[in-house]
Motif scaffolding. Structure first.
Motif, PDB file in Angstrom:
ATOM      1  N   PHE A  51       0.823  -1.220   0.000  1.00 42.51           N
ATOM      2  CA  PHE A  51       0.000   0.000   0.000  1.00 42.51           C
ATOM      3  C   PHE A  51       0.857   1.271   0.000  1.00 42.51           C
ATOM      4  CE2 PHE A  51      -2.367  -3.121   2.726  1.00 42.51           C
ATOM      5  CZ  PHE A  51      -3.235  -3.555   1.744  1.00 42.51           C
ATOM      6  N   TYR A  52       2.167   1.135  -0.263  1.00 44.14           N
ATOM      7  CA  TYR A  52       3.085   2.277  -0.302  1.00 44.14           C
ATOM      8  C   TYR A  52       3.074   3.057   1.014  1.00 44.14           C
ATOM      9  CZ  TYR A  52       3.168   1.168  -5.233  1.00 44.14           C
ATOM     10  OH  TYR A  52       3.318   0.495  -6.433  1.00 44.14           O
ATOM     11  N   GLN A  53       2.952   2.320   2.132  1.00 38.54           N
ATOM     12  CA  GLN A  53       2.889   2.974   3.435  1.00 38.54           C
ATOM     13  C   GLN A  53       4.263   3.303   4.008  1.00 38.54           C
ATOM     14  OE1 GLN A  53      -0.026   4.029   5.231  1.00 38.54           O
ATOM     15  NE2 GLN A  53      -0.619   3.802   3.099  1.00 38.54           N
ATOM     16  N   THR A  54       5.310   2.674   3.492  1.00 39.02           N
ATOM     17  CA  THR A  54       6.667   3.027   3.939  1.00 39.02           C
ATOM     18  C   THR A  54       7.096   4.324   3.266  1.00 39.02           C
ATOM     19  OG1 THR A  54       7.381   0.782   4.468  1.00 39.02           O
ATOM     20  CG2 THR A  54       9.098   2.328   3.806  1.00 39.02           C
ATOM     21  N   ASP A  55       7.664   5.245   4.048  1.00 42.09           N
ATOM     22  CA  ASP A  55       8.065   6.543   3.514  1.00 42.09           C
ATOM     23  C   ASP A  55       9.215   6.392   2.509  1.00 42.09           C
ATOM     24  OD1 ASP A  55       6.214   7.765   5.066  1.00 42.09           O
ATOM     25  OD2 ASP A  55       7.628   8.728   6.436  1.00 42.09           O
ATOM     26  N   PRO A  56       9.123   7.058   1.358  1.00 38.01           N
ATOM     27  CA  PRO A  56      10.220   6.984   0.387  1.00 38.01           C
ATOM     28  C   PRO A  56      11.534   7.515   0.953  1.00 38.01           C
ATOM     29  CG  PRO A  56       8.597   8.667  -0.233  1.00 38.01           C
ATOM     30  CD  PRO A  56       7.998   7.860   0.874  1.00 38.01           C
ATOM     31  N   GLU A  57      11.450   8.483   1.883  1.00 34.20           N
ATOM     32  CA  GLU A  57      12.674   9.021   2.494  1.00 34.20           C
ATOM     33  C   GLU A  57      13.405   7.947   3.303  1.00 34.20           C
ATOM     34  OE1 GLU A  57       9.880  12.304   1.638  1.00 34.20           O
ATOM     35  OE2 GLU A  57       9.684  10.396   2.714  1.00 34.20           O
ATOM     36  N   PHE A  58      12.635   7.037   3.903  1.00 34.75           N
ATOM     37  CA  PHE A  58      13.268   5.944   4.645  1.00 34.75           C
ATOM     38  C   PHE A  58      14.006   5.023   3.678  1.00 34.75           C
ATOM     39  CE2 PHE A  58      13.522   1.805   6.667  1.00 34.75           C
ATOM     40  CZ  PHE A  58      13.922   2.115   7.957  1.00 34.75           C
ATOM     41  N   ILE A  59      13.363   4.726   2.554  1.00 32.23           N
ATOM     42  CA  ILE A  59      14.018   3.882   1.547  1.00 32.23           C
ATOM     43  C   ILE A  59      15.284   4.557   1.033  1.00 32.23           C
ATOM     44  CG2 ILE A  59      13.743   2.763  -0.695  1.00 32.23           C
ATOM     45  CD1 ILE A  59      10.732   2.656  -0.157  1.00 32.23           C
ATOM     46  N   GLU A  60      15.186   5.844   0.738  1.00 35.38           N
ATOM     47  CA  GLU A  60      16.338   6.597   0.233  1.00 35.38           C
ATOM     48  C   GLU A  60      17.516   6.543   1.191  1.00 35.38           C
ATOM     49  OE1 GLU A  60      15.373  10.309  -2.577  1.00 35.38           O
ATOM     50  OE2 GLU A  60      14.369  10.454  -0.635  1.00 35.38           O
ATOM     51  N   SER A  61      17.227   6.458   2.486  1.00 36.88           N
ATOM     52  CA  SER A  61      18.293   6.450   3.495  1.00 36.88           C
ATOM     53  C   SER A  61      19.200   5.235   3.367  1.00 36.88           C
ATOM     54  CB  SER A  61      17.685   6.473   4.906  1.00 36.88           C
ATOM     55  OG  SER A  61      16.911   7.640   5.098  1.00 36.88           O
ATOM     56  N   PHE A  62      18.739   4.215   2.634  1.00 38.91           N
ATOM     57  CA  PHE A  62      19.534   2.989   2.541  1.00 38.91           C
ATOM     58  C   PHE A  62      20.007   2.707   1.113  1.00 38.91           C
ATOM     59  CE2 PHE A  62      17.136   2.624   6.448  1.00 38.91           C
ATOM     60  CZ  PHE A  62      18.130   2.235   7.336  1.00 38.91           C
ATOM     61  N   ILE A  63      19.955   3.718   0.273  1.00 33.66           N
ATOM     62  CA  ILE A  63      20.571   3.580  -1.042  1.00 33.66           C
ATOM     63  C   ILE A  63      22.077   3.423  -0.863  1.00 33.66           C
ATOM     64  CG2 ILE A  63      21.124   4.822  -3.177  1.00 33.66           C
ATOM     65  CD1 ILE A  63      18.337   6.000  -3.115  1.00 33.66           C
ATOM     66  N   GLY A  64      22.634   2.448  -1.524  1.00 35.90           N
ATOM     67  CA  GLY A  64      24.063   2.184  -1.384  1.00 35.90           C
ATOM     68  C   GLY A  64      24.404   1.312  -0.190  1.00 35.90           C
ATOM     69  N   ILE A 105      12.821   5.480  -6.756  1.00 33.94           N
ATOM     70  CA  ILE A 105      12.230   6.309  -5.702  1.00 33.94           C
ATOM     71  C   ILE A 105      11.197   7.276  -6.274  1.00 33.94           C
ATOM     72  CG2 ILE A 105      12.699   7.998  -3.896  1.00 33.94           C
ATOM     73  CD1 ILE A 105      13.636   5.210  -3.220  1.00 33.94           C
ATOM     74  N   ASP A 106      11.455   7.843  -7.432  1.00 33.74           N
ATOM     75  CA  ASP A 106      10.503   8.787  -8.029  1.00 33.74           C
ATOM     76  C   ASP A 106       9.179   8.093  -8.343  1.00 33.74           C
ATOM     77  OD1 ASP A 106      12.278  10.867  -7.846  1.00 33.74           O
ATOM     78  OD2 ASP A 106      13.006  10.666  -9.907  1.00 33.74           O
ATOM     79  N   ASP A 107       9.257   6.908  -8.933  1.00 36.06           N
ATOM     80  CA  ASP A 107       8.033   6.160  -9.233  1.00 36.06           C
ATOM     81  C   ASP A 107       7.318   5.758  -7.957  1.00 36.06           C
ATOM     82  OD1 ASP A 107       8.595   6.406 -11.898  1.00 36.06           O
ATOM     83  OD2 ASP A 107       9.394   4.364 -12.122  1.00 36.06           O
ATOM     84  N   TYR A 108       8.100   5.317  -6.971  1.00 34.24           N
ATOM     85  CA  TYR A 108       7.508   4.910  -5.696  1.00 34.24           C
ATOM     86  C   TYR A 108       6.804   6.091  -5.038  1.00 34.24           C
ATOM     87  CZ  TYR A 108       7.073   3.043  -0.955  1.00 34.24           C
ATOM     88  OH  TYR A 108       6.575   2.632   0.259  1.00 34.24           O
ATOM     89  N   ARG A 109       7.436   7.263  -5.047  1.00 33.40           N
ATOM     90  CA  ARG A 109       6.845   8.461  -4.428  1.00 33.40           C
ATOM     91  C   ARG A 109       5.534   8.848  -5.131  1.00 33.40           C
ATOM     92  NH1 ARG A 109      11.076  11.179  -4.248  1.00 33.40           N
ATOM     93  NH2 ARG A 109      11.552  11.096  -2.027  1.00 33.40           N
ATOM     94  N   TYR A 110       5.514   8.714  -6.446  1.00 31.59           N
ATOM     95  CA  TYR A 110       4.305   9.028  -7.211  1.00 31.59           C
ATOM     96  C   TYR A 110       3.150   8.136  -6.775  1.00 31.59           C
ATOM     97  CZ  TYR A 110       1.012   8.860 -11.118  1.00 31.59           C
ATOM     98  OH  TYR A 110      -0.132   8.855 -11.879  1.00 31.59           O
ATOM     99  N   TRP A 111       3.421   6.834  -6.689  1.00 31.26           N
ATOM    100  CA  TRP A 111       2.346   5.907  -6.332  1.00 31.26           C
ATOM    101  C   TRP A 111       1.962   6.012  -4.869  1.00 31.26           C
ATOM    102  CZ3 TRP A 111      -0.876   4.049  -9.570  1.00 31.26           C
ATOM    103  CH2 TRP A 111      -0.502   3.888 -10.905  1.00 31.26           C
TER     104      TRP A 111
END
Length: 256
Positions: A57-70, A157-163
């Motif tokens: 349901f896209y309930q996880t914040d995209p910023e949290f996902i971004e924090s673990f890039i790399g 992340i951009d696609d995820y944020r959109y949805w």
């Protein structure tokens, strides 16, 4: 062993265990960004052994996902066939001692905030069979090995944020939220929304202030115009104004 039931207990216990541990592993349905325990986790992300976070349901914040890039110590479940729904936090120390928080609280602002949540704090000394800690670690590893578990780098992340924004609107509506305002009643408490059709129709018929006959005339006239022209755009301007309620010309009270 003790039960945590308040925001203060949950936050302080998590932060204390995180500060004292050598490593932490966790599996949660969702994660938010920008609350105290999240800030502490990100500051201590080198301690994360394995983290598995759902995104249903896209309930996880995209910023949290971004924090673990790399990073290669957190994965995100991308399957939409079933809901990934565990809530477990496992803290290990240098000497083999461990603590575990398990219960209802996701790693979210609500779960560590104003939600009504319960977490059970289990210590190694509570594990008389000496099997619970091993089973919890094994289960987190099983989540980690799921085919649908992906690193942050594998998510657009951009696609995820959109949805996420697309899913947020109906979710907010279901919660009775309108921007920053909160509805005073839930949907099941609003009489009008819970009337059956005969009751609703009876109320409409008996209301002297809502011009039922004139409203029906407007509907019939509108249907006639749509049948004739096929679309609003193809109607003459005068008829378009009538359907839009901006004209009182002719025999139809378009204002209704």
């Amino acid at each position: 062993m003790r039960l945590l039931s308040s925001k203060k207990e949950i936050t302080s216990t998590f932060n204390d265990l995180l500060g004292a541990c050598q490593s932490v592993s966790f599996a949660v349905a969702w994660a938010s960004f920008g609350f105290d325990s999240c800030d502490q986790l990100l500051k201590s992300r080198r301690k994360i052994r394995q983290g598995v976070v759902g995104t249903h349901f896209y309930q996880t914040d995209p910023e949290f996902i971004e924090s673990f890039i790399g990073k290669n110590n957190v994965k995100f479940i991308r399957s939409q066939s079933s809901v990934f729904h565990p809530k477990v936090y496992f803290f290990e120390k240098h000497d083999g001692d461990w603590n575990c928080l398990i219960g209802s609280a996701n790693f979210t602002r609500g779960g560590f905030g104003d939600n009504s949540e319960l977490l059970l704090h289990i210590e190694k000394r509570d594990d008389l069979s000496d099997t619970i800690g091993v089973k919890i670690q094994s289960q987190i590893q099983a989540y980690w090995n799921l085919e649908t578990a992906k690193y942050a780098d594998d998510i657009s992340i951009d696609d995820y944020r959109y949805w996420k924004e697309r899913f947020k609107r109906p979710f907010d509506n279901l919660q009775g939220n309108l921007k920053n305002k909160k509805a005073k009643k839930t949907f099941d408490e609003i009489e009008l929304l819970n009337m059956d059709w005969p009751h609703f129709f009876s109320e409409v018929q008996s209301d002297p202030d809502h011009g039922l006959d004139k409203r029906i005339e407007v509907l019939i006239a509108s249907r006639t115009l749509f049948n004739k022209y096929g679309s609003l755009a193809k109607m003459p301007k005068k008829d378009r104004q009538g359907v839009a309620g901006f004209s009182q010309s002719g025999d139809i009270s378009w204002g209704w």
